[in-house]
Motif scaffolding. Structure first.
Motif, PDB file in Angstrom:
ATOM      1  N   PHE A   1      27.282  25.851  39.214  1.00  0.00           N
ATOM      2  CA  PHE A   1      28.072  27.142  37.552  1.00  0.00           C
ATOM      3  C   PHE A   1      26.449  27.423  37.361  1.00  0.00           C
ATOM      4  O   PHE A   1      25.942  28.734  37.648  1.00  0.00           O
ATOM      5  CB  PHE A   1      28.632  26.366  37.167  1.00  0.00           C
ATOM      6  CG  PHE A   1      29.764  26.627  37.847  1.00  0.00           C
ATOM      7  CD1 PHE A   1      30.833  27.382  38.028  1.00  0.00           C
ATOM      8  CD2 PHE A   1      30.394  24.962  37.340  1.00  0.00           C
ATOM      9  CE1 PHE A   1      31.904  27.151  38.108  1.00  0.00           C
ATOM     10  CE2 PHE A   1      31.623  24.596  37.848  1.00  0.00           C
ATOM     11  CZ  PHE A   1      32.272  25.497  38.540  1.00  0.00           C
ATOM     12  N   ASP A   2      25.353  26.036  37.048  1.00  0.00           N
ATOM     13  CA  ASP A   2      24.094  26.343  36.451  1.00  0.00           C
ATOM     14  C   ASP A   2      23.310  27.032  36.795  1.00  0.00           C
ATOM     15  O   ASP A   2      22.188  28.050  36.390  1.00  0.00           O
ATOM     16  CB  ASP A   2      24.055  25.310  34.901  1.00  0.00           C
ATOM     17  CG  ASP A   2      25.235  25.190  33.855  1.00  0.00           C
ATOM     18  OD1 ASP A   2      25.302  25.570  34.059  1.00  0.00           O
ATOM     19  OD2 ASP A   2      24.784  24.568  32.832  1.00  0.00           O
ATOM     20  N   PRO A   3      23.109  26.095  37.887  1.00  0.00           N
ATOM     21  CA  PRO A   3      22.189  26.761  38.934  1.00  0.00           C
ATOM     22  C   PRO A   3      22.135  28.444  39.396  1.00  0.00           C
ATOM     23  O   PRO A   3      21.231  29.025  39.645  1.00  0.00           O
ATOM     24  CB  PRO A   3      22.507  25.864  40.091  1.00  0.00           C
ATOM     25  CG  PRO A   3      23.158  24.870  39.370  1.00  0.00           C
ATOM     26  CD  PRO A   3      23.397  25.277  38.691  1.00  0.00           C
TER      27      PRO A   3
ATOM     28  N   VAL B   1      13.384  28.910  48.130  1.00  0.00           N
ATOM     29  CA  VAL B   1      12.450  28.473  47.688  1.00  0.00           C
ATOM     30  C   VAL B   1      13.538  27.723  47.045  1.00  0.00           C
ATOM     31  O   VAL B   1      13.762  26.029  46.338  1.00  0.00           O
ATOM     32  CB  VAL B   1      11.243  28.570  47.465  1.00  0.00           C
ATOM     33  CG1 VAL B   1      11.117  27.617  46.029  1.00  0.00           C
ATOM     34  CG2 VAL B   1      10.220  29.575  48.014  1.00  0.00           C
ATOM     35  N   CYS B   2      14.296  28.123  46.139  1.00  0.00           N
ATOM     36  CA  CYS B   2      15.099  27.605  45.200  1.00  0.00           C
ATOM     37  C   CYS B   2      16.123  26.588  45.707  1.00  0.00           C
ATOM     38  O   CYS B   2      16.552  25.535  45.259  1.00  0.00           O
ATOM     39  CB  CYS B   2      16.460  28.614  43.678  1.00  0.00           C
ATOM     40  SG  CYS B   2      15.136  29.888  43.425  1.00  0.00           S
ATOM     41  N   VAL B   3      16.872  26.562  46.768  1.00  0.00           N
ATOM     42  CA  VAL B   3      17.880  25.644  47.413  1.00  0.00           C
ATOM     43  C   VAL B   3      16.703  24.709  47.900  1.00  0.00           C
ATOM     44  O   VAL B   3      17.350  23.631  47.488  1.00  0.00           O
ATOM     45  CB  VAL B   3      17.802  25.897  48.297  1.00  0.00           C
ATOM     46  CG1 VAL B   3      18.948  25.036  49.629  1.00  0.00           C
ATOM     47  CG2 VAL B   3      19.509  27.177  48.716  1.00  0.00           C
TER      48      VAL B   3
ATOM     49  N   ILE C   1      20.267  11.561  43.134  1.00  0.00           N
ATOM     50  CA  ILE C   1      20.770  12.362  44.457  1.00  0.00           C
ATOM     51  C   ILE C   1      22.003  12.967  43.803  1.00  0.00           C
ATOM     52  O   ILE C   1      21.687  14.058  44.538  1.00  0.00           O
ATOM     53  CB  ILE C   1      21.634  11.105  45.307  1.00  0.00           C
ATOM     54  CG1 ILE C   1      20.706  11.176  46.586  1.00  0.00           C
ATOM     55  CG2 ILE C   1      22.474  12.179  46.852  1.00  0.00           C
ATOM     56  CD1 ILE C   1      20.825   9.769  47.473  1.00  0.00           C
ATOM     57  N   SER C   2      22.958  12.708  43.202  1.00  0.00           N
ATOM     58  CA  SER C   2      23.824  13.586  42.702  1.00  0.00           C
ATOM     59  C   SER C   2      23.053  15.127  41.821  1.00  0.00           C
ATOM     60  O   SER C   2      23.987  16.134  42.155  1.00  0.00           O
ATOM     61  CB  SER C   2      24.877  12.885  41.646  1.00  0.00           C
ATOM     62  OG  SER C   2      23.884  12.677  40.434  1.00  0.00           O
ATOM     63  N   ARG C   3      22.021  15.052  41.575  1.00  0.00           N
ATOM     64  CA  ARG C   3      21.456  16.384  40.741  1.00  0.00           C
ATOM     65  C   ARG C   3      20.377  16.853  41.173  1.00  0.00           C
ATOM     66  O   ARG C   3      19.833  17.756  40.920  1.00  0.00           O
ATOM     67  CB  ARG C   3      20.903  15.780  39.128  1.00  0.00           C
ATOM     68  CG  ARG C   3      21.809  14.707  38.585  1.00  0.00           C
ATOM     69  CD  ARG C   3      23.463  15.983  38.306  1.00  0.00           C
ATOM     70  NE  ARG C   3      22.927  17.421  37.543  1.00  0.00           N
ATOM     71  CZ  ARG C   3      23.900  17.448  37.042  1.00  0.00           C
ATOM     72  NH1 ARG C   3      24.457  17.227  35.982  1.00  0.00           N
ATOM     73  NH2 ARG C   3      23.775  18.917  35.571  1.00  0.00           N
ATOM     74  N   SER C   4      19.829  15.723  42.860  1.00  0.00           N
ATOM     75  CA  SER C   4      18.706  16.560  42.945  1.00  0.00           C
ATOM     76  C   SER C   4      19.079  16.737  44.626  1.00  0.00           C
ATOM     77  O   SER C   4      18.196  16.837  45.122  1.00  0.00           O
ATOM     78  CB  SER C   4      17.480  15.586  43.417  1.00  0.00           C
ATOM     79  OG  SER C   4      17.658  13.967  43.345  1.00  0.00           O
ATOM     80  N   VAL C   5      19.897  17.319  45.458  1.00  0.00           N
ATOM     81  CA  VAL C   5      20.535  17.630  46.859  1.00  0.00           C
ATOM     82  C   VAL C   5      19.872  19.340  46.448  1.00  0.00           C
ATOM     83  O   VAL C   5      19.995  19.808  45.779  1.00  0.00           O
ATOM     84  CB  VAL C   5      22.008  17.430  47.040  1.00  0.00           C
ATOM     85  CG1 VAL C   5      22.741  15.753  47.124  1.00  0.00           C
ATOM     86  CG2 VAL C   5      22.780  18.306  46.182  1.00  0.00           C
ATOM     87  N   ALA C   6      19.329  19.347  48.356  1.00  0.00           N
ATOM     88  CA  ALA C   6      19.568  20.647  47.910  1.00  0.00           C
ATOM     89  C   ALA C   6      20.300  21.630  47.598  1.00  0.00           C
ATOM     90  O   ALA C   6      21.663  21.644  47.955  1.00  0.00           O
ATOM     91  CB  ALA C   6      19.091  21.187  49.738  1.00  0.00           C
ATOM     92  N   GLY C   7      20.007  22.763  46.684  1.00  0.00           N
ATOM     93  CA  GLY C   7      21.009  23.905  46.591  1.00  0.00           C
ATOM     94  C   GLY C   7      21.710  23.238  44.930  1.00  0.00           C
ATOM     95  O   GLY C   7      21.876  24.424  44.150  1.00  0.00           O
TER      96      GLY C   7
ATOM     97  N   TYR D   1      32.508  29.730  35.208  1.00  0.00           N
ATOM     98  CA  TYR D   1      32.529  30.889  35.852  1.00  0.00           C
ATOM     99  C   TYR D   1      31.924  32.610  35.409  1.00  0.00           C
ATOM    100  O   TYR D   1      31.517  33.370  36.097  1.00  0.00           O
ATOM    101  CB  TYR D   1      34.080  31.064  36.618  1.00  0.00           C
ATOM    102  CG  TYR D   1      34.870  30.682  36.144  1.00  0.00           C
ATOM    103  CD1 TYR D   1      34.802  29.530  37.210  1.00  0.00           C
ATOM    104  CD2 TYR D   1      36.654  30.350  35.614  1.00  0.00           C
ATOM    105  CE1 TYR D   1      36.087  28.606  36.686  1.00  0.00           C
ATOM    106  CE2 TYR D   1      36.977  29.176  35.762  1.00  0.00           C
ATOM    107  CZ  TYR D   1      36.773  28.574  36.285  1.00  0.00           C
ATOM    108  OH  TYR D   1      38.074  28.035  36.018  1.00  0.00           O
ATOM    109  N   GLY D   2      31.393  32.126  33.922  1.00  0.00           N
ATOM    110  CA  GLY D   2      30.715  33.357  33.925  1.00  0.00           C
ATOM    111  C   GLY D   2      29.175  33.410  35.215  1.00  0.00           C
ATOM    112  O   GLY D   2      28.303  34.650  34.917  1.00  0.00           O
ATOM    113  N   TYR D   3      28.329  32.627  34.662  1.00  0.00           N
ATOM    114  CA  TYR D   3      26.525  32.328  35.448  1.00  0.00           C
ATOM    115  C   TYR D   3      27.565  33.230  37.289  1.00  0.00           C
ATOM    116  O   TYR D   3      26.108  34.323  38.048  1.00  0.00           O
ATOM    117  CB  TYR D   3      26.738  31.331  35.382  1.00  0.00           C
ATOM    118  CG  TYR D   3      25.871  31.094  34.598  1.00  0.00           C
ATOM    119  CD1 TYR D   3      25.001  32.298  33.049  1.00  0.00           C
ATOM    120  CD2 TYR D   3      25.442  29.406  34.323  1.00  0.00           C
ATOM    121  CE1 TYR D   3      24.933  31.655  32.395  1.00  0.00           C
ATOM    122  CE2 TYR D   3      24.549  29.180  33.197  1.00  0.00           C
ATOM    123  CZ  TYR D   3      23.981  30.325  31.829  1.00  0.00           C
ATOM    124  OH  TYR D   3      23.711  30.099  30.821  1.00  0.00           O
ATOM    125  N   GLN D   4      28.453  32.676  37.390  1.00  0.00           N
ATOM    126  CA  GLN D   4      28.691  32.609  39.280  1.00  0.00           C
ATOM    127  C   GLN D   4      29.598  34.096  38.986  1.00  0.00           C
ATOM    128  O   GLN D   4      28.041  35.288  39.915  1.00  0.00           O
ATOM    129  CB  GLN D   4      29.251  32.130  39.357  1.00  0.00           C
ATOM    130  CG  GLN D   4      29.022  30.357  39.595  1.00  0.00           C
ATOM    131  CD  GLN D   4      30.227  29.540  39.899  1.00  0.00           C
ATOM    132  OE1 GLN D   4      31.246  30.077  40.946  1.00  0.00           O
ATOM    133  NE2 GLN D   4      29.834  28.785  41.211  1.00  0.00           N
TER     134      GLN D   4
END
Length: 752
Positions: free
Chosen positions: A60-62, A127-129, A170-176, A555-558
């Motif tokens: 969500f935050d991303p 780039v963000c992913v 890994i849980s907070r640094s996967v691609a995306g 669901y606001g950010y999305q």
């Protein structure tokens, strides 16, 4: 005149020094190659989300971070600092530049600008992913540097390899996973490394770099307060244990002065860097270290007799200054109900605080305490190596090793309060585990090294030094067997943990984006649930640009990023009253909810319902938090009204208040006509595993306009206000008949 013996030994010593220099150079090359491979491992193990799914932003935050990065790359940094976003928190809006930690956005925006200036056509989304996997490699290298300063390069390489593949990170640094932690963990570890480096060298150059690294951490994540409290704790520990030195002063004083000045330049922090309780410990320790430094200086220039008198004056003056500063700080924060502490900080200090006073914090799943299995899931066998690493740090105890011990102790406590802070524990666990494995290997190979030295000096019989006598030396046979067992254990860890646990965690547990869900059927087939993007696409193509959409804040950010529609609340959760208003509307009967939403110019209401496909993170499961948050501001909303004998139910035993609230109606409208499962029958909720209690009802103030393919997202439109004649509502025949029925029964129809 040189003796024949010296003439013979001279070339031998020169050859030995050259051989040692060559070995060091070769070792440096090997270490560099290993670090490159570790970086490749850290990057590649996080690409499963792209390989299995697609290059898409997660969670969500991303999505908010991605939207901000798009704005930055398109409009420039000046417009970014002054951006007022009128598509969020309607009708209040939000000043983006002053309410976000800009480190992640500026980092990704800079990378995008650099690669495009090199004619590499990468989109902002790409780039963000990949930002998080790139910085995971940087974090592994930073862990190597930090551990090397504590226990040498062997421990550093081991720690770097462990951090590259530990599931918690890994849980907070996967691609995306484009969230603040993507760059913040690197900034955290690198700041600690520069602090230890300054502590070991006493270099003002590294002290300046340490302040700059701390500034980057402040820009990146609110967890910077962990740094500005942990380092003062270590400085105070060194002072109390008699380990004060000029190196300690150089490592700490510039960090507080320069770091605080730089932190205040970040708009979201500003004067909070000097006015909030999270920072006060650093100021008090800053005064204490100056008193101690003055005492040591006076001791060096005065006689012992005069020193006693002078130190009494200095300590008295220091205590007076400390008391005055404490009084000033208390006066500054006295007017605050939380005494200058943020809600999350108070939750860390008192784990029951959020559940008692701030339900919006307690409602977030990542703010819940972890379970014991989650430790094994996230750090695996490192949980058993950490105690050995702590013991190794005491042999011998140095300033740097005491810092690592303090780091692991505090991070274990905080991770036990919030599962999200397992992410802070991961680097500490990897560092201690790397030290444990490296020291174990040194002990086990010590007899082999001694046997080699004896063969090289077969004609000499040097007397071992006292230090060598105290070292533990196992018999040669025992050392060989132990080394083999350690290698087998390491191989087992690599095979089991890396190829099974870590790779499974990266590929299955942590790579699935929340925006796209999957499940496997009994025959092994893969089912994809793309309902979220289907709903946001419908909103984007079938509603007006200025339409307002109400939903729960998750669901606001999305909604803003993917549908480009205005929302009432989002994941920033800065205004509890606004969120409580939405929670109250969802908890109210249909008519009252329509009035609340209509007063806020809402045109569409979005709810997430998992009862058809068995999706547990839907709004019905979150509904009690809406009741609690709404009731915290609007007292007429009472949680017991929605419970039957203290139980949360949606079946026939549910309370009338529950059965008639808006959330229940919007979730279960028409669901009784869908045979959810062959054996379940109609109107069966697969998440709650029960038949719904209210069926065949109609909506009077809302109309269904869209439901996704798997019924996971449902969108309703507010019906227009009825025409009024001379201040009275114009009633239709059907409404008059309903009114007459209500009059005959003598009570209000519970369905309306």
């Amino acid at each position: 005149m040189a003796s024949p013996e010296s003439a013979v030994n001279g070339p031998t010593m020169t050859a030995g020094a050259a051989s040692k220099s060559l070995r060091n150079a070769f070792g440096g090359v090997i270490a560099f190659i290993i670090l490159v491979l570790i970086g490749v491992l850290a990057f590649s193990i996080r690409l499963f989300s792209v390989i299995k799914y697609e290059s898409v932003i997660h969670e969500f935050d991303p999505y908010f971070n991605y939207r901000v990065t798009q704005f930055l790359s398109k409009n420039g940094i000046y417009d970014f600092w002054n951006w007022f976003d009128d598509r969020t928190w309607y009708p209040l809006g939000r000043v983006i530049g002053g309410t976000v930690y800009p480190g992640l956005t500026l980092t990704a925006g800079t990378i995008w600008k650099v690669v495009n200036s090199l004619n590499i056509p990468l989109s902002v989304e790409t780039v963000c992913v990949f930002t998080a996997p790139i910085f995971s490699a940087f974090a592994s290298w930073a862990a190597y540097l930090l551990t090397k300063e504590v226990k040498g390069p062997g421990a550093g390489l081991t720690a770097a390899a462990l951090l590259a593949m530990v599931p918690s990170y890994i849980s907070r640094s996967v691609a995306g996973s484009y969230d603040n932690e993507a760059v913040a963990i690197f900034a955290l570890v690198f700041t600690f490394y520069l602090y230890i480096k300054t502590l070991n060298t006493g270099s003002l150059f590294y002290a300046t770099l340490n302040a700059l690294a701390y500034f980057y951490m402040v820009c990146s994540w609110g967890g910077y307060t962990f740094i500005i409290n942990l380092i003062p704790m270590h400085v105070l520990l060194c002072i109390v244990t008699g380990r004060y030195s000029s190196r300690l002063y150089i490592a700490y004083a510039p960090l507080v002065v320069l770091g605080t000045l730089l932190a205040s330049l970040v708009p979201v922090v500003g004067f909070n860097a000097v006015l909030t309780s999270e920072h006060f410990a650093s100021f008090l320790v800053f005064i204490i270290i100056h008193v101690v430094a003055l005492a040591y200086y006076i001791k060096g220039i005065l006689s012992p007799k005069m020193f006693k008198v002078a130190v009494t004056l200095v300590v008295s003056a220091g205590l007076a200054v400390c008391c005055a500063v404490i009084a000033i700080l208390i006066a500054v924060v006295a007017s605050s109900p939380t005494k200058g502490w943020s809600g999350r900080s108070l939750t860390l200090l008192d784990p029951t605080y959020a559940s008692k006073y701030i339900p919006i914090i307690a409602s977030v799943s990542e703010h819940q305490p972890p379970t014991w299995p989650s430790y094994f899931m996230d750090i695996n066998v490192l949980a058993f190596l950490v105690p050995a690493g702590i013991i190794a740090c005491f042999m011998p105890l140095t300033d740097s090793s005491s810092f690592v011990i303090l780091y692991i102790v505090t991070s274990v406590y905080f991770s036990g309060v919030m599962v999200r802070l397992m992410l802070v524990l991961a680097p500490a666990a990897c560092i201690l585990s790397g030290i444990a494995l490296s020291e174990a290997f040194n002990v086990l190979t010590r007899s082999i090294k001694n046997r080699k030295k004896e063969k090289e000096n077969v004609e000499k019989k040097p007397t071992p030094s006292k230090t060598e006598k105290r070292l533990l030396v196992l018999p040669l046979e025992a050392s060989v067997i132990a080394v083999l067992l350690l290698v087998l254990l390491g191989a087992f860890y690599v095979v089991f943990s890396v190829q099974v646990h870590c790779v499974w965690a990266a590929a299955e547990a942590y790579s699935a984006p929340s925006i796209v869900l999957t499940s496997h059927s009994n025959d092994g087939g893969l089912h994809v649930f793309d309902d979220f993007r289907e709903a946001y696409s419908w909103l984007s193509h079938n509603t007006d640009v200025d339409d307002k959409v109400a939903s729960w804040w998750d669901y606001g950010y999305q909604t803003t990023a993917m549908a480009n529609r205005t929302v009432l609340v989002d994941n920033n959760t800065w205004n509890n009253t606004h969120i409580a208003t939405v929670g109250t509307a969802m908890s109210s009967p249909e008519k009252q909810a329509w009035e609340i939403f209509h007063s806020l110019d809402v045109k569409y209401v979005l709810v997430v319902f998992g009862g058809v496909v068995g999706y547990p993170s839907d709004d019905i499961n979150k509904f009690l938090w809406m009741v609690r948050i709404g009731g915290g501001v609007f007292p007429h909303i009472k949680e017991p009204d929605y419970l039957r004998d203290g139980q949360y139910r949606i079946d026939a035993q549910a309370t009338p208040t529950m059965l008639n609230c808006l959330m229940y109606k919007l979730s279960y409208f028409r669901s009784d006509f869908i045979p959810i499962h062959k054996t379940d029958g109609k109107g069966f909720d697969r998440v709650r595993r029960t038949e719904i209690g209210k069926k065949h009802f109609k909506l009077t103030h809302f109309e269904e306009v869209f439901t996704t393919h798997h019924w996971m997202v449902r969108i309703y439109k507010l019906k227009p206000q009825r025409n009024r004649i001379r201040g009275k509502t114009k009633k239709s025949k059907s409404s008059r008949s309903v009114s007459s029925k209500r009059d005959v029964r003598g009570k209000r129809n519970p369905w309306h």
